[in-house]
Design an enzyme around this catalytic site. Structure first.
Site, short mmCIF file in Angstrom:
data_model
loop_
_atom_site.label_atom_id
_atom_site.label_comp_id
_atom_site.label_asym_id
_atom_site.label_seq_id
_atom_site.Cartn_x
_atom_site.Cartn_y
_atom_site.Cartn_z
N ASP A 67 -26.30 -45.18 30.28
CA ASP A 67 -27.75 -44.94 30.92
C ASP A 67 -28.22 -46.09 32.05
O ASP A 67 -27.39 -47.10 31.89
CB ASP A 67 -28.64 -44.66 29.81
CG ASP A 67 -28.77 -45.75 28.74
OD1 ASP A 67 -28.39 -46.91 29.01
OD2 ASP A 67 -29.28 -45.43 27.64
N ASN A 136 -36.61 -45.10 17.28
CA ASN A 136 -36.90 -43.86 17.39
C ASN A 136 -35.64 -42.98 17.10
O ASN A 136 -35.88 -41.79 16.93
CB ASN A 136 -37.94 -43.26 18.39
CG ASN A 136 -37.00 -43.53 19.75
OD1 ASN A 136 -35.67 -43.80 19.84
ND2 ASN A 136 -37.61 -42.88 20.88
N HIS A 138 -33.01 -42.75 18.95
CA HIS A 138 -32.50 -42.51 20.13
C HIS A 138 -31.08 -43.18 20.38
O HIS A 138 -30.84 -44.13 19.66
CB HIS A 138 -33.04 -42.57 21.66
CG HIS A 138 -33.40 -44.04 21.86
ND1 HIS A 138 -34.43 -44.61 22.66
CD2 HIS A 138 -32.72 -45.21 21.73
CE1 HIS A 138 -34.31 -45.69 22.99
NE2 HIS A 138 -33.20 -46.14 22.40
N GLU A 143 -34.07 -39.17 23.88
CA GLU A 143 -35.19 -39.60 22.97
C GLU A 143 -35.54 -38.23 22.00
O GLU A 143 -35.00 -37.28 22.45
CB GLU A 143 -36.35 -39.67 24.04
CG GLU A 143 -36.40 -40.46 24.97
CD GLU A 143 -36.51 -41.92 24.30
OE1 GLU A 143 -35.99 -42.22 23.22
OE2 GLU A 143 -37.07 -42.84 25.07
P1 PGA Z 1 -31.42 -52.61 21.36
O1 PGA Z 1 -31.57 -51.35 21.82
O2 PGA Z 1 -29.82 -53.15 21.26
O3 PGA Z 1 -31.85 -53.79 22.46
O4 PGA Z 1 -32.20 -52.59 19.93
C1 PGA Z 1 -30.81 -50.17 21.25
C2 PGA Z 1 -31.10 -48.74 21.85
O5 PGA Z 1 -32.60 -48.75 22.08
O6 PGA Z 1 -30.57 -47.94 21.95
#
Ligand code: PGA
Length: 241
Positions: A67, A136, A138, A143
């Protein structure tokens, strides 16, 4: 779904790196799906060390990132283009033309998303996809919602995601509210997936992803129907299992 619980972040990173390294040794022109965020930084450090030690060679590897923020230039130090260069790509011998990241400044978003899918297909599909997980649930920036969105698309980020991402920005107004992300089917087409998570803050998301039934409100739960997923989590992230 194979579950590996590690003592700590360091061991999580090493176990994930071992899988990527052995894949790369077996298939030097592998197509590697990359993730951003704090979680894979240790893994990328270990890949850099393996490259410097002569164990792996990136000259024929192709990469696709999950992404990119929408509306952020690739030179912006908060872009995922910038992150990938800083954390991995600038430190290994991968030709830049072999690296693919969605263009967050694309004028025609639909065309950019379609083209990304085409480029993945032309590369022969993703051999190994690295995933983090949001609090959450995702994966990529897919999302929670009413449905799984299949293909690469523009997404409105959740308030929880915006809040989590705000730690990297100087003020709230700067935090992007939209992103381009591979879709759920794009991710699920990868031949092998490893999902990594560390820390207590991810425990609930890991519990819901691993233990709950498949539901688009927990995007990572879809991984149950993938034939080759390894979830590597440290003890804190596994604490609710
Ligand atoms: P993070 O993000 O590794 O910074 O916790 C992971 C994500 O949101 O997929």
């Amino acid at each position: 779904m194979k579950l590996i619980i590690t003592r700590d972040y360091e061991e999580m990173s090493r176990r994930a790196a071992d899988i990527v390294i052995s894949h790369m040794v077996q298939k030097p022109d592998m197509v590697l799906g990359l993730a951003t965020g704090s979680t894979p930084e240790g893994l990328y450090q270990k890949l850099i060390e393996a490259y410097r030690g002569g164990t792996i060679d990136f000259s024929n590897v192709r990469t696709f990132n999950l992404d990119e923020y929408y509306g952020i230039d690739e030179d912006n130090d908060q872009s995922y283009h910038y992150f990938m260069k800083e954390k991995l790509l600038d430190h290994v011998n991968i030709p830049m033309e072999n690296t693919h990241i969605l263009d967050g400044m694309a004028e025609d978003v639909h065309a950019e998303c379609m083209d990304y899918e085409r480029r993945i297909d032309e590369a022969g599909g993703i051999d190994l996809q690295i995933l983090g997980i949001g609090k959450n649930g995702h994966i990529g920036f897919n999302e929670p919602g009413d449905v799984f969105i299949r293909r690469t698309h523009l997404v409105d980020l959740d308030q929880e995601t915006i809040q989590a991402n705000s730690r990297f920005f100087t003020c709230k107004e700067e935090v992007p509210t939209q992103a381009l992300t591979m879709g759920i089917e794009t991710i699920m087409k990868a031949r092998k997936i490893i999902l990594i998570a560390s820390g207590e803050g991810k425990a609930e998301a890991i519990y819901r992803a691993v233990k709950c039934e498949i539901h688009p409100m927990v995007p990572a739960s879809i991984l149950h129907v993938h034939p080759d997923v390894t979830v590597i989590v440290d003890e804190e992230a596994a604490s609710k299992l």
